[in-house]
Each structure stands twice: as C-alpha cells, then as structure tokens.
Design a protein around this motif. Sequence first.
Motif, mmCIF file in Angstrom:
data_model
loop_
_atom_site.group_PDB
_atom_site.id
_atom_site.type_symbol
_atom_site.label_atom_id
_atom_site.label_comp_id
_atom_site.label_asym_id
_atom_site.label_seq_id
_atom_site.Cartn_x
_atom_site.Cartn_y
_atom_site.Cartn_z
ATOM 1 N N ARG A 143 0.866 -1.493 0.274
ATOM 2 C CA ARG A 143 0.069 -0.129 0.091
ATOM 3 C C ARG A 143 0.502 0.936 0.063
ATOM 4 O O ARG A 143 0.214 2.403 -0.980
ATOM 5 N N MET A 144 2.115 0.906 0.912
ATOM 6 C CA MET A 144 3.040 2.715 1.023
ATOM 7 C C MET A 144 3.866 2.471 -0.384
ATOM 8 O O MET A 144 3.504 3.724 -0.668
ATOM 9 N N LYS A 145 3.736 1.814 -0.956
ATOM 10 C CA LYS A 145 4.738 1.692 -2.050
ATOM 11 C C LYS A 145 3.883 2.071 -3.001
ATOM 12 O O LYS A 145 3.918 2.767 -4.477
ATOM 13 N N MET A 146 2.382 1.846 -3.823
ATOM 14 C CA MET A 146 1.903 2.648 -4.764
ATOM 15 C C MET A 146 1.705 4.208 -4.319
ATOM 16 O O MET A 146 1.226 3.979 -5.346
ATOM 17 N N LEU A 147 0.934 4.411 -3.166
ATOM 18 C CA LEU A 147 1.011 5.599 -3.412
ATOM 19 C C LEU A 147 2.185 5.897 -3.105
ATOM 20 O O LEU A 147 1.932 7.070 -3.474
ATOM 21 N N LEU A 148 3.151 5.927 -2.661
ATOM 22 C CA LEU A 148 5.132 6.510 -3.163
ATOM 23 C C LEU A 148 4.936 6.559 -4.851
ATOM 24 O O LEU A 148 5.599 7.338 -5.624
ATOM 25 N N LEU A 149 4.394 5.114 -5.701
ATOM 26 C CA LEU A 149 4.874 5.364 -6.949
ATOM 27 C C LEU A 149 3.837 6.475 -8.094
ATOM 28 O O LEU A 149 4.483 7.439 -8.343
ATOM 29 N N ALA A 150 2.872 6.895 -6.958
ATOM 30 C CA ALA A 150 1.843 7.552 -7.619
ATOM 31 C C ALA A 150 2.120 8.831 -7.507
ATOM 32 O O ALA A 150 1.773 10.034 -7.980
ATOM 33 N N ALA A 151 2.743 9.070 -6.179
ATOM 34 C CA ALA A 151 3.244 10.226 -6.066
ATOM 35 C C ALA A 151 5.170 10.724 -6.565
ATOM 36 O O ALA A 151 5.451 12.411 -6.764
ATOM 37 N N LEU A 152 5.765 9.416 -7.011
ATOM 38 C CA LEU A 152 6.366 10.419 -8.280
ATOM 39 C C LEU A 152 6.364 11.463 -9.618
ATOM 40 O O LEU A 152 5.353 10.593 -10.077
ATOM 41 N N ARG A 153 7.605 12.210 -9.664
ATOM 42 C CA ARG A 153 7.607 13.047 -10.663
ATOM 43 C C ARG A 153 8.066 11.948 -11.954
ATOM 44 O O ARG A 153 9.277 11.699 -11.698
ATOM 45 N N GLY A 154 7.339 12.277 -12.786
ATOM 46 C CA GLY A 154 7.711 11.002 -14.655
ATOM 47 C C GLY A 154 6.448 10.128 -14.631
ATOM 48 O O GLY A 154 4.756 10.436 -14.138
ATOM 49 N N ASN A 155 6.666 10.043 -15.852
ATOM 50 C CA ASN A 155 5.189 8.895 -16.039
ATOM 51 C C ASN A 155 5.795 7.323 -14.610
ATOM 52 O O ASN A 155 7.045 6.886 -14.387
ATOM 53 N N ILE A 156 5.028 6.549 -14.509
ATOM 54 C CA ILE A 156 4.738 5.430 -14.091
ATOM 55 C C ILE A 156 4.461 4.084 -13.995
ATOM 56 O O ILE A 156 3.477 4.429 -15.238
#
Length: 539
Positions: free
Chosen positions: A355-368
Amino acid sequence: MTQLAAKAELQHAQPWWKGAVIYQIYPRSFFDSNGDGIGDLPGITARLDHIASLGVDAIWLSPFFKSPMADFGYDVADYRDVDPIFGTLADFDALIARAHALGLRVLIDQVWAHTSDEHPWFVESRASRDNPKANWYVWHDAKPEGSPPTNWQSVFGGPAWTWDARRGQYYMHNFLKEQPQLNCHLPQVQEELLAITRFWLDRGVDGFRIDAINFSMHDLEFRDNPPAPDSNTPRTRPFDFQLHIYNQSHADIPPFLERLRGVFDEYPDRFTVAEVGGADADREMKLFTAGNNRLNTAYGFDFLYASQLTASAVREALENWPADSSWPSWAFENHDAPRAVSRWAAPEQADAFARMKMLLLAALRGNIFLYYGEELGLDQVEIAFEDLQDPEAIANWPRTLSRDGARTPMPWEAAAPELGFTSGKPWLPVGPNHARLAIDVQNADTGSLLAWTRKVLALRNGSPALRTGGIAFLDAPSELLAFEREAEGERLLCIFNLGDAAQQFVPGDASRWRPLLSTGSIADWTFAPYSGLIARIEA
C-alpha cells in the motif's frame, strides 16, 4: 466525446503521456481465451475492463509477434504479424478498438537490436556472403587461429559470437545465439525499421516501448572490450567481467532515433519510451531523450533490481532528473525483475508495504508503470527447475533468479481451476499464495489493495501537482522520505516511512496541511513503519 478525447481535455495543454500511468501486460500470462494454457490477445481484450477500472492511461503489451519463442517473443520472426499462439492481426485490431473505446492507449514493444534466427532476413543473410541481405546482420571473419572476432560476451552467458558454417564466418548476438544482431548501421535496415513503425502506427498503435535500444549498434572497428574494474558486485556470468564499450552504445544511435522521431511526428499524440539498461544507463537515457527530436522518455532501472527500497535511493534517483532535463519514467516491477514485495518486505509486512509502495509510486515525478498483478500485491513465485521456461535461468541455474517467478498467470477467480487463468494447463504454475489475492476476492473487498490502487490512481489523475508538477525534497530523518509537488496553484506534501521503525517529521505550516490520502498509522506527524501520506496545503 470519446473517452480518449475526454481524458485529453482533462490534461489541459500537456501531452497525454506526460505523467501517464502505463500498465504492462505480459500476454502469455494475462488471460487465456482458448484453453491452450497460454494467454492471448482475445484474452487481453476480454479483460480490458479490469485495467480501465484502475484509472490507467495506457497499456503496454510485451511482444506478441510471430516468433519461435526461444526468448518468449523477444526473438521476432516477423515484425508485421501476430504469432498464432496469441491470435491474429484481426484480434490485435479488435484489441485496439476496445482499448480506445475504454479510454486506454496502446503501446507495443519493438525489438530492434536483434531478430530471431528464423526471421527470413537472417535466413537469407546466412545463405551467402553476396546476397541482398548479406550485410543486414553483424558478420565477421574468425581470427587467424579460428577464435571469435572479439572478446565480446553475451548477456545470457558465453561469447557474443556463433560460428556459421554456411558463410564460414561468425555472427554476433548480444543475447541468445537464436537472436542474431541486426546491423542497424545499414541504411536499408533503418529504412525497414521505419517502415515497420508506420505499419503499426497506421493500425492505431499509440506508442512504442523500444527494447534494449542501447544494444542496437556495435563498434565498426570490432575492438575488444576492456575488463571491468574490481567491485563488490557479484559476477555471475562472463558478461559481468567487461566494460561494454564496443558491443553497444554506439554514437550513431541518437541520429537514428532522430529519424524515428521524425516518423512519429507525422502521427499526432504518439509516444516513445526507451529501455536502457547497463552501467552507463543514466548518460544514455538522457542522451536518447535530449531535446524535442529524440524519444519522449526512458524507462529507469533504478528500482527494478534493488534489494531494498530506501529513502536515499528514491531521492537520489529523482534528483538525477531535474526540471531542466528530460522527462523520466519509473517502475518498481516488470517482466525481467523479481516482484517488488518479495524483494522489499517480509511476508508479514507485504500488504502494508504494498500500500505504501503504491502511494509512493503515484507520487513520483514522471510517468509510472504498473506491472500486471502489481495492483493485487502478487509476490515472487518459486519455480521448480523442471517447470522453468526462462532460457537465462536454465542456462545459469542455480545462480540466476528465474524471471519466470514474476511471469506467473494472473489470478482472476480464487475458486476456479488455475485461478481462472485458463481451462487447460498453464504454461507456468499459478502462485501458491495467489488465490487469496485473486481479482474476484479483492473486488468484493472495499479495503483490498486493488481498491486502494484505484483510489491512489484517481488521486493522481485528478491532481496537476502529482501528474506533471515539480518536485522538491525536504530534509527528514533516516528512511523517512519527504517531498513537495506543485503545479497550477496546487501544493502537496508527500511523506513516506520506508523503514521498520516509527519516525516523526513535523513540516512547516503543519496546521495548514489537509490529508488527501494516507496508509498505515500516522498520528501527530509520527509515521509508523510503511506508512505514507499525501496532503494538500490550505490557505
């Protein structure tokens, strides 16, 4: 208004792909429509509603082209046709139509560094030294004593050269011997690759993910690679003993990418992403995406093989792509890397970490990029030697971790045979833990990781700051990652505890931050292990 047009309107003046969420499908493992145990294009089309429900912008299909499958489609025998195990061109057209109707763009892999040894081009090339395609591949005479022309090593183990008695020469292959190296220096080869590009763009494809593009051209002087300096990194194959200066990364690659971009510019709203791995990947990714006349972005490997996810590693990776550089792309999982929850969390912590990983990925600058099953929290599956399909793992057993463990069938129904993936015997075993993670189970649970993923991506899609905004990191305690994202008057605070101990971080203007989404236990700005928060500042 179509779904795609509606999305484009929401994205304002930005290209659709900037900040996009892209869902990678490994076709063999997604859904089998005909019971032969192998996923196929009609199976993907039948299950596109699931992907659309996540809120992603596009799908990326790993290779489905005609192939003898020595490397499961990365050995292409016909760039313009679908392998019968996956369906037909008509099936592909139906997939495109359904995806577009659901508001999903479609990206496909292009594998241009090499072909299959069964490709008609190579069959002709190896027939003689003077036929029309004699130079379409990389051939060279033996050294006087009969050894290969250079010391170059293949990624999968052993020399990057194989003797061919028909021509009385060696041919080059950076990967399997069944994957002969195309001579992409040759103008005729480049013209053919650009014609293939138009073929797929004319069919409605929205973009390419270009495989191993830094392997596409070799040193024309055939110089030996120097030895790699000593390091603490384990060397599990001969490839690891060299600096790969001459078998890849040639200076003529960027001019070819400019030609490719010229073709893409003839078609509106199309997208290109490069796969660039290796020790020099950072420089090459920026080189291949420099300016407005090369590729749109490159696919970072920073997290794909990392044994830990640390705050310092995330910060370093993102700060390496400042606002005045190219636009980055990030993934935590893909078809070549072990599942992230198995690398980064103990089994008892997997759900909280996911869950934390998914929220972090969505917060990164760039395409995911999301890899199929990542929205379910799939873990790495242990594959017995007798069930292995991965040629790299078989060749290097037991030193190389099998890629098959991240390619197991998608679990659709917990109580169905083979978890609803197929009515036959699946090409790889289903994961023993995956019944409890199946889509029907998680769809019925509003607190599931699948439901959480939908919430997370909805937040990203509705936020200019998360989608395309700038990023500024804040100094925080060890293993606490803190940064702000800002765009179009929206300012967000993102905090994640990547460690296994609670950490406190009180931001400036603490009373003005209003939580938008959080996971884990957070109280008085104290973050439990594997917790995360995205908050918006209020006036």
